[in-house]
Write a protein that holds these residues in place. Structure first.
Motif, PDB file in Angstrom:
ATOM      1  N   PHE A  86      86.966  12.949  60.624  1.00 24.82           N
ATOM      2  CA  PHE A  86      87.754  12.821  61.846  1.00 24.82           C
ATOM      3  C   PHE A  86      87.137  13.595  63.004  1.00 24.82           C
ATOM      4  CE2 PHE A  86      91.151  11.907  58.703  1.00 24.82           C
ATOM      5  CZ  PHE A  86      91.446  10.634  59.144  1.00 24.82           C
ATOM      6  N   TRP A  87      86.244  14.512  62.700  1.00 23.85           N
ATOM      7  CA  TRP A  87      85.554  15.282  63.732  1.00 23.85           C
ATOM      8  C   TRP A  87      84.096  14.853  63.766  1.00 23.85           C
ATOM      9  CZ3 TRP A  87      88.545  17.836  59.910  1.00 23.85           C
ATOM     10  CH2 TRP A  87      89.818  18.191  60.343  1.00 23.85           C
ATOM     11  N   ASN A  88      83.331  15.407  64.664  1.00 27.28           N
ATOM     12  CA  ASN A  88      81.908  15.067  64.774  1.00 27.28           C
ATOM     13  C   ASN A  88      81.044  15.941  63.882  1.00 27.28           C
ATOM     14  OD1 ASN A  88      82.373  13.051  66.656  1.00 27.28           O
ATOM     15  ND2 ASN A  88      82.269  14.478  68.373  1.00 27.28           N
ATOM     16  N   TRP A  89      81.615  16.620  62.931  1.00 26.37           N
ATOM     17  CA  TRP A  89      80.878  17.477  62.014  1.00 26.37           C
ATOM     18  C   TRP A  89      81.453  17.296  60.613  1.00 26.37           C
ATOM     19  CZ3 TRP A  89      84.174  20.713  59.535  1.00 26.37           C
ATOM     20  CH2 TRP A  89      85.408  20.974  60.161  1.00 26.37           C
ATOM     21  N   GLY A  90      80.766  17.824  59.630  1.00 24.88           N
ATOM     22  CA  GLY A  90      81.268  17.785  58.262  1.00 24.88           C
ATOM     23  C   GLY A  90      80.363  17.017  57.328  1.00 24.88           C
ATOM     24  N   LEU A  91      80.936  16.495  56.274  1.00 25.86           N
ATOM     25  CA  LEU A  91      80.185  15.743  55.267  1.00 25.86           C
ATOM     26  C   LEU A  91      80.182  14.263  55.595  1.00 25.86           C
ATOM     27  CD1 LEU A  91      81.228  17.152  51.780  1.00 25.86           C
ATOM     28  CD2 LEU A  91      79.085  17.456  52.953  1.00 25.86           C
ATOM     29  N   ARG A  92      79.093  13.616  55.280  1.00 27.21           N
ATOM     30  CA  ARG A  92      78.993  12.159  55.336  1.00 27.21           C
ATOM     31  C   ARG A  92      78.398  11.714  54.001  1.00 27.21           C
ATOM     32  NH1 ARG A  92      81.499  13.826  58.873  1.00 27.21           N
ATOM     33  NH2 ARG A  92      81.299  13.475  61.084  1.00 27.21           N
ATOM     34  N   VAL A  93      79.016  10.722  53.381  1.00 30.24           N
ATOM     35  CA  VAL A  93      78.549  10.230  52.085  1.00 30.24           C
ATOM     36  C   VAL A  93      78.192   8.752  52.203  1.00 30.24           C
ATOM     37  CG1 VAL A  93      79.804  11.929  50.730  1.00 30.24           C
ATOM     38  CG2 VAL A  93      80.914   9.811  51.328  1.00 30.24           C
ATOM     39  N   ASP A  94      77.224   8.329  51.383  1.00 27.80           N
ATOM     40  CA  ASP A  94      76.759   6.937  51.433  1.00 27.80           C
ATOM     41  C   ASP A  94      77.654   5.997  50.646  1.00 27.80           C
ATOM     42  OD1 ASP A  94      74.686   7.435  53.138  1.00 27.80           O
ATOM     43  OD2 ASP A  94      73.163   7.556  51.570  1.00 27.80           O
ATOM     44  N   GLY A  95      77.951   6.340  49.429  1.00 32.96           N
ATOM     45  CA  GLY A  95      78.757   5.461  48.588  1.00 32.96           C
ATOM     46  C   GLY A  95      79.548   6.270  47.585  1.00 32.96           C
ATOM     47  N   PHE A  96      80.531   5.621  46.977  1.00 31.19           N
ATOM     48  CA  PHE A  96      81.413   6.347  46.073  1.00 31.19           C
ATOM     49  C   PHE A  96      80.685   6.832  44.833  1.00 31.19           C
ATOM     50  CE2 PHE A  96      84.444   6.530  42.551  1.00 31.19           C
ATOM     51  CZ  PHE A  96      85.269   7.531  43.040  1.00 31.19           C
ATOM     52  N   TRP A  97      79.828   6.002  44.227  1.00 31.62           N
ATOM     53  CA  TRP A  97      79.185   6.400  42.979  1.00 31.62           C
ATOM     54  C   TRP A  97      78.137   7.477  43.205  1.00 31.62           C
ATOM     55  CZ3 TRP A  97      82.016   5.633  39.098  1.00 31.62           C
ATOM     56  CH2 TRP A  97      82.869   4.531  39.063  1.00 31.62           C
ATOM     57  N   LEU A  98      77.492   7.477  44.362  1.00 27.02           N
ATOM     58  CA  LEU A  98      76.604   8.591  44.696  1.00 27.02           C
ATOM     59  C   LEU A  98      77.413   9.872  44.911  1.00 27.02           C
ATOM     60  CD1 LEU A  98      74.035   6.896  47.075  1.00 27.02           C
ATOM     61  CD2 LEU A  98      73.677   7.668  44.730  1.00 27.02           C
ATOM     62  N   THR A  99      78.623   9.714  45.438  1.00 28.69           N
ATOM     63  CA  THR A  99      79.505  10.860  45.599  1.00 28.69           C
ATOM     64  C   THR A  99      79.927  11.418  44.246  1.00 28.69           C
ATOM     65  OG1 THR A  99      80.298   9.825  47.625  1.00 28.69           O
ATOM     66  CG2 THR A  99      81.582  11.654  46.775  1.00 28.69           C
ATOM     67  N   VAL A 100      80.117  10.554  43.260  1.00 29.21           N
ATOM     68  CA  VAL A 100      80.440  11.013  41.903  1.00 29.21           C
ATOM     69  C   VAL A 100      79.277  11.833  41.342  1.00 29.21           C
ATOM     70  CG1 VAL A 100      80.876  10.240  39.546  1.00 29.21           C
ATOM     71  CG2 VAL A 100      82.066   9.149  41.441  1.00 29.21           C
ATOM     72  N   LEU A 101      78.034  11.382  41.557  1.00 28.15           N
ATOM     73  CA  LEU A 101      76.872  12.156  41.103  1.00 28.15           C
ATOM     74  C   LEU A 101      76.777  13.487  41.833  1.00 28.15           C
ATOM     75  CD1 LEU A 101      74.117   9.413  40.749  1.00 28.15           C
ATOM     76  CD2 LEU A 101      75.279  10.672  38.933  1.00 28.15           C
ATOM     77  N   ALA A 102      77.045  13.482  43.139  1.00 22.88           N
ATOM     78  CA  ALA A 102      77.022  14.725  43.910  1.00 22.88           C
ATOM     79  C   ALA A 102      78.103  15.678  43.407  1.00 22.88           C
ATOM     80  CB  ALA A 102      77.212  14.427  45.389  1.00 22.88           C
ATOM     81  N   ALA A 103      79.276  15.147  43.079  1.00 19.92           N
ATOM     82  CA  ALA A 103      80.353  15.991  42.544  1.00 19.92           C
ATOM     83  C   ALA A 103      79.966  16.565  41.187  1.00 19.92           C
ATOM     84  CB  ALA A 103      81.644  15.191  42.446  1.00 19.92           C
ATOM     85  N   LEU A 104      79.199  15.818  40.400  1.00 11.82           N
ATOM     86  CA  LEU A 104      78.718  16.329  39.122  1.00 11.82           C
ATOM     87  C   LEU A 104      77.788  17.516  39.336  1.00 11.82           C
ATOM     88  CD1 LEU A 104      78.437  16.053  36.032  1.00 11.82           C
ATOM     89  CD2 LEU A 104      76.553  14.471  36.460  1.00 11.82           C
ATOM     90  N   VAL A 105      76.884  17.411  40.311  1.00 15.46           N
ATOM     91  CA  VAL A 105      75.973  18.517  40.614  1.00 15.46           C
ATOM     92  C   VAL A 105      76.771  19.724  41.120  1.00 15.46           C
ATOM     93  CG1 VAL A 105      74.079  19.247  42.122  1.00 15.46           C
ATOM     94  CG2 VAL A 105      74.021  16.991  41.063  1.00 15.46           C
ATOM     95  N   ILE A 106      77.756  19.486  41.983  1.00 14.43           N
ATOM     96  CA  ILE A 106      78.592  20.581  42.483  1.00 14.43           C
ATOM     97  C   ILE A 106      79.354  21.228  41.330  1.00 14.43           C
ATOM     98  CG2 ILE A 106      80.645  21.086  43.888  1.00 14.43           C
ATOM     99  CD1 ILE A 106      79.576  19.052  45.910  1.00 14.43           C
ATOM    100  N   GLY A 107      79.849  20.436  40.407  1.00 15.61           N
ATOM    101  CA  GLY A 107      80.551  20.974  39.241  1.00 15.61           C
ATOM    102  C   GLY A 107      79.660  21.837  38.371  1.00 15.61           C
ATOM    103  N   ILE A 108      78.411  21.425  38.186  1.00 16.40           N
ATOM    104  CA  ILE A 108      77.470  22.217  37.387  1.00 16.40           C
ATOM    105  C   ILE A 108      77.176  23.546  38.079  1.00 16.40           C
ATOM    106  CG2 ILE A 108      75.077  22.306  36.568  1.00 16.40           C
ATOM    107  CD1 ILE A 108      75.332  19.260  36.041  1.00 16.40           C
TER     108      ILE A 108
END
Length: 133
Positions: free
Chosen positions: A93-115
């Motif tokens: 909603f703002w001009n800053w923050g996170l931008r993600v490409d797709g949902f399944w890539l976001t799942v992989l990114a969340a896996l890395v964050i979880g590790i």
């Protein structure tokens, strides 16, 4: 872990994920984009991610208990990806923050964050004191 430590660990984990271009997660810092603005953006996004995990994540995980049983816990990857995607949506909603490409890539990114969060939890966990009788 305290909330501030959780925010710092989340900010560090999100920074690591943004360094991996294959995951499709991009950090858009505040206006000039110098190191201070990047660090401040990471801390704010880490705080939003911690709040989303604490509030919405708890509700979703409780409601998804049958799915946890049915999938032997594998649904947690999808739920964590959803929570990261939700964080990116909130900061969109703002001009800053996170931008993600797709949902399944976001799942992989969340896996890395979880590790990364798991490793940080092992390092930062308070050690039990030895009893001397």
């Amino acid at each position: 872990m305290g909330f501030f430590v959780r925010v710092l660990v989340n900010a560090f984990a999100i920074w690591i994920v943004t360094l991996l271009p294959a995951l499709g997660v991009v950090l858009v810092p505040f206006a000039p984009g110098e190191w201070f603005q990047v660090a401040l953006t990471l801390l704010v996004v880490g705080a939003i991610f911690a709040i989303v995990n604490s509030v919405i994540g708890t509700i979703v995980k409780v409601l998804a208990i049958p799915l946890y049983i049915l999938t032997l816990g594998l649904i947690s990857f999808v739920i964590n990806g959803f929570l990261l995607w939700l964080t990116a949506w909130i900061t969109g909603f703002w001009n800053w923050g996170l931008r993600v490409d797709g949902f399944w890539l976001t799942v992989l990114a969340a896996l890395v964050i979880g590790i990364i969060n798991w490793i940080a939890g092992l390092i930062l966990r308070p050690r039990p004191r030895e009893r001397r009788d």
